[in-house]
Design an enzyme around this catalytic site. Structure first.
Site, PDB file in Angstrom:
ATOM      1  N   GLY A 114       0.818  -1.221   0.000  1.00 40.02           N
ATOM      2  CA  GLY A 114       0.000   0.000   0.000  1.00 40.02           C
ATOM      3  C   GLY A 114       0.839   1.253   0.000  1.00 40.02           C
ATOM      4  N   VAL A 163      -3.703  -7.161  -1.371  1.00 39.15           N
ATOM      5  CA  VAL A 163      -3.135  -7.921  -0.260  1.00 39.15           C
ATOM      6  C   VAL A 163      -4.176  -8.697   0.549  1.00 39.15           C
ATOM      7  CG1 VAL A 163      -1.081  -6.464  -0.036  1.00 39.15           C
ATOM      8  CG2 VAL A 163      -3.130  -5.945   1.323  1.00 39.15           C
ATOM      9  N   ASN A 208       1.867  -2.381   5.439  1.00 35.98           N
ATOM     10  CA  ASN A 208       1.200  -1.096   5.696  1.00 35.98           C
ATOM     11  C   ASN A 208      -0.222  -0.996   5.140  1.00 35.98           C
ATOM     12  OD1 ASN A 208       1.101   2.063   5.895  1.00 35.98           O
ATOM     13  ND2 ASN A 208       0.840   1.603   3.714  1.00 35.98           N
ATOM     14  N   TYR A 257     -12.260  -2.499  12.141  1.00 36.49           N
ATOM     15  CA  TYR A 257     -10.909  -1.928  12.060  1.00 36.49           C
ATOM     16  C   TYR A 257     -10.147  -2.139  13.370  1.00 36.49           C
ATOM     17  CZ  TYR A 257      -7.449   1.766  10.927  1.00 36.49           C
ATOM     18  OH  TYR A 257      -6.301   2.481  10.668  1.00 36.49           O
ATOM     19  N   LYS A 272      -6.718  -4.284  13.868  1.00 33.12           N
ATOM     20  CA  LYS A 272      -5.492  -3.637  14.337  1.00 33.12           C
ATOM     21  C   LYS A 272      -5.006  -4.241  15.661  1.00 33.12           C
ATOM     22  CE  LYS A 272      -5.042  -0.849  10.839  1.00 33.12           C
ATOM     23  NZ  LYS A 272      -3.954  -1.070   9.869  1.00 33.12           N
ATOM     24  N   ILE A 306      -3.119  10.628  11.651  1.00 36.10           N
ATOM     25  CA  ILE A 306      -2.054  11.146  10.791  1.00 36.10           C
ATOM     26  C   ILE A 306      -2.695  11.720   9.525  1.00 36.10           C
ATOM     27  CG2 ILE A 306       0.136  10.583   9.660  1.00 36.10           C
ATOM     28  CD1 ILE A 306       0.158   9.891  12.682  1.00 36.10           C
TER      29      ILE A 306
HETATM   30  P1  NAP Z   1      -4.596   5.789   2.720  1.00 43.68           P
HETATM   31  O1  NAP Z   1      -4.067   7.155   2.524  1.00 43.68           O
HETATM   32  O2  NAP Z   1      -6.038   5.491   2.505  1.00 43.68           O
HETATM   33  O3  NAP Z   1      -3.712   4.779   1.820  1.00 43.68           O
HETATM   34  C1  NAP Z   1      -3.992   3.417   1.869  1.00 43.68           C
HETATM   35  C2  NAP Z   1      -2.970   2.667   1.041  1.00 43.68           C
HETATM   36  O4  NAP Z   1      -3.253   1.276   1.170  1.00 43.68           O
HETATM   37  C3  NAP Z   1      -3.041   3.031  -0.430  1.00 43.68           C
HETATM   38  O5  NAP Z   1      -1.748   3.058  -0.968  1.00 43.68           O
HETATM   39  C4  NAP Z   1      -3.854   1.876  -1.019  1.00 43.68           C
HETATM   40  O6  NAP Z   1      -3.497   1.563  -2.353  1.00 43.68           O
HETATM   41  C5  NAP Z   1      -3.426   0.725  -0.129  1.00 43.68           C
HETATM   42  N1  NAP Z   1      -4.396  -0.353  -0.139  1.00 43.68           N
HETATM   43  C6  NAP Z   1      -5.673  -0.339   0.290  1.00 43.68           C
HETATM   44  N2  NAP Z   1      -6.253  -1.536   0.093  1.00 43.68           N
HETATM   45  C7  NAP Z   1      -5.295  -2.320  -0.488  1.00 43.68           C
HETATM   46  C8  NAP Z   1      -5.286  -3.664  -0.934  1.00 43.68           C
HETATM   47  N3  NAP Z   1      -6.373  -4.443  -0.828  1.00 43.68           N
HETATM   48  N4  NAP Z   1      -4.142  -4.150  -1.474  1.00 43.68           N
HETATM   49  C9  NAP Z   1      -3.047  -3.368  -1.591  1.00 43.68           C
HETATM   50  N5  NAP Z   1      -2.998  -2.075  -1.191  1.00 43.68           N
HETATM   51  C10 NAP Z   1      -4.119  -1.575  -0.650  1.00 43.68           C
HETATM   52  O7  NAP Z   1      -4.316   5.268   4.206  1.00 43.68           O
HETATM   53  P2  NAP Z   1      -3.118   5.633   5.202  1.00 43.68           P
HETATM   54  O8  NAP Z   1      -3.621   6.619   6.158  1.00 43.68           O
HETATM   55  O9  NAP Z   1      -1.879   5.887   4.453  1.00 43.68           O
HETATM   56  O10 NAP Z   1      -3.020   4.251   5.980  1.00 43.68           O
HETATM   57  C11 NAP Z   1      -1.942   3.349   5.797  1.00 43.68           C
HETATM   58  C12 NAP Z   1      -1.953   2.367   6.940  1.00 43.68           C
HETATM   59  O11 NAP Z   1      -1.786   3.055   8.168  1.00 43.68           O
HETATM   60  C13 NAP Z   1      -3.267   1.591   7.062  1.00 43.68           C
HETATM   61  O12 NAP Z   1      -3.001   0.274   7.482  1.00 43.68           O
HETATM   62  C14 NAP Z   1      -4.001   2.350   8.149  1.00 43.68           C
HETATM   63  O13 NAP Z   1      -4.948   1.544   8.801  1.00 43.68           O
HETATM   64  C15 NAP Z   1      -2.855   2.725   9.043  1.00 43.68           C
HETATM   65  N6  NAP Z   1      -3.112   3.853   9.942  1.00 43.68           N
HETATM   66  C16 NAP Z   1      -3.414   5.086   9.442  1.00 43.68           C
HETATM   67  C17 NAP Z   1      -3.645   6.118  10.331  1.00 43.68           C
HETATM   68  C18 NAP Z   1      -3.967   7.517   9.877  1.00 43.68           C
HETATM   69  O14 NAP Z   1      -4.330   8.340  10.713  1.00 43.68           O
HETATM   70  N7  NAP Z   1      -3.831   7.862   8.608  1.00 43.68           N
HETATM   71  C19 NAP Z   1      -3.562   5.893  11.701  1.00 43.68           C
HETATM   72  C20 NAP Z   1      -3.255   4.624  12.165  1.00 43.68           C
HETATM   73  C21 NAP Z   1      -3.024   3.606  11.267  1.00 43.68           C
HETATM   74  P3  NAP Z   1      -4.464   1.756  -3.626  1.00 43.68           P
HETATM   75  O15 NAP Z   1      -4.971   3.154  -3.594  1.00 43.68           O
HETATM   76  O16 NAP Z   1      -3.516   1.469  -4.760  1.00 43.68           O
HETATM   77  O17 NAP Z   1      -5.551   0.718  -3.521  1.00 43.68           O
END
Ligand code: NAP
Length: 248
Positions: A13, A65, A91, A156, A160, A189
């Site tokens: 991701g 994934v 990720n 979720y 997690k 974030i």
């Molecule tokens: P985001 O901006 O929505 O990006 C999500 C990423 O995951 C994108 O690159 C997307 O790729 C990819 N993805 C989603 N479904 C997928 C799949 N089935 N197979 C492969 N890739 C997939 O989210 P983010 O905030 O960067 O989050 C990244 C990670 O951090 C996640 O696990 C999230 O739960 C965790 N997290 C985020 C936060 C926050 O506040 N942002 C806080 C805690 C944890 P495509 O667009 O190519 O599908």
């Protein structure tokens, strides 16, 4: 692993958000990088072009994934291109928020498959190559929501919290192969996952953060890189990156 020169990192991701920032940070420290995407091909290809422009060896690989076969194919593509894997950043993640009373079975299963099962699939596929190369680093993206729960996020938060348990078991199993496994627990974030929230929700969240702001993807990326390059004695840990919102 204080220098990532000649090391190979896969970031699931990494077309957008945190994964993108982590891929860039690892590349900036010398790693070859496999950029994984599911839907955002253009964004992934654009990142690869940017990295190559900086002299980094990088490829993009499409893999959903949530599917075991696609995780295996992702790891195989990395091994084929670069000869092996040293760093796996699990990720990729999605959220499908709804109260338990209204959540569908599909929404439950999609989040569990994408956010939790993927970590088992990718880890299992990557371990043989890491073992062959004498060790490795695995970083699993959990969340503050897995630690404290949240309204409308039972799928979720279950995924997690499951990541944290998986991380502790994997750390115990893989230590003998010099593979460390850690979980990151970011708070809120600034990625699309958070910027898409309404202003009202964002204000209410910031009010609960002692440091008074959301984190940045670059802040998460730097901690991730630090754990990879300097974290040889850190395994089985859950690392909070949350501005003090939850202290454990
Ligand atoms: P985001 O901006 O929505 O990006 C999500 C990423 O995951 C994108 O690159 C997307 O790729 C990819 N993805 C989603 N479904 C997928 C799949 N089935 N197979 C492969 N890739 C997939 O989210 P983010 O905030 O960067 O989050 C990244 C990670 O951090 C996640 O696990 C999230 O739960 C965790 N997290 C985020 C936060 C926050 O506040 N942002 C806080 C805690 C944890 P495509 O667009 O190519 O599908």
């Amino acid at each position: 692993m204080s220098c990532l020169k000649d090391k190979v990192s896969i970031v699931t991701g990494s077309s957008r958000g945190l994964g993108r920032a982590i891929a860039k940070e690892l590349a900036a420290h010398g790693s070859k990088v496999v950029v994984n995407y599911n839907q955002s091909k253009d964004a992934a290809d654009e990142l690869v072009a940017e990295l190559k422009g900086d002299g980094v060896e990088a490829i993009s690989v499409k893999a959903n994934v949530a599917e075991e076969d696609e995780c295996k194919a992702l790891i195989e593509a990395a091994v084929k291109e670069f000869g092996g894997i040293d760093v796996l950043i699990n990720n990729a993640g999605v959220n499908r928020d709804r109260t338990i009373r209204r959540m569908t079975g599909d929404e439950w299963r999609e989040v569990i498959a994408t956010d939790l099962s993927s970590i088992f699939y990718c880890t299992q596929a990557a371990v043989p190559s890491m073992t062959e190369r004498g060790g490795g680093r695995i970083v699993n993206m959990a969340s503050i929501v897995g630690q404290m729960g949240n309204l409308g996020q039972s799928n979720y938060s279950a995924a997690k919290a499951g990541i944290v348990g998986f991380t502790k078991s994997a750390a115990q199993e893989l230590a003998r192969f010099k593979i460390s496994v850690v979980a990151l627990c970011p708070g809120f974030i600034e990625t699309e996952m958070v910027t898409n929230l309404t202003d009202e929700v964002k204000e209410a969240l910031v009010a609960k953060i002692p440091l008074g702001r959301f984190g940045t993807p670059e802040e998460v990326a730097r901690i991730t890189r630090f754990l990879v390059t300097e974290g040889e004695y850190v395994t089985g840990a859950q690392i909070n990156i949350n501005g003090g919102m939850y202290m454990q």
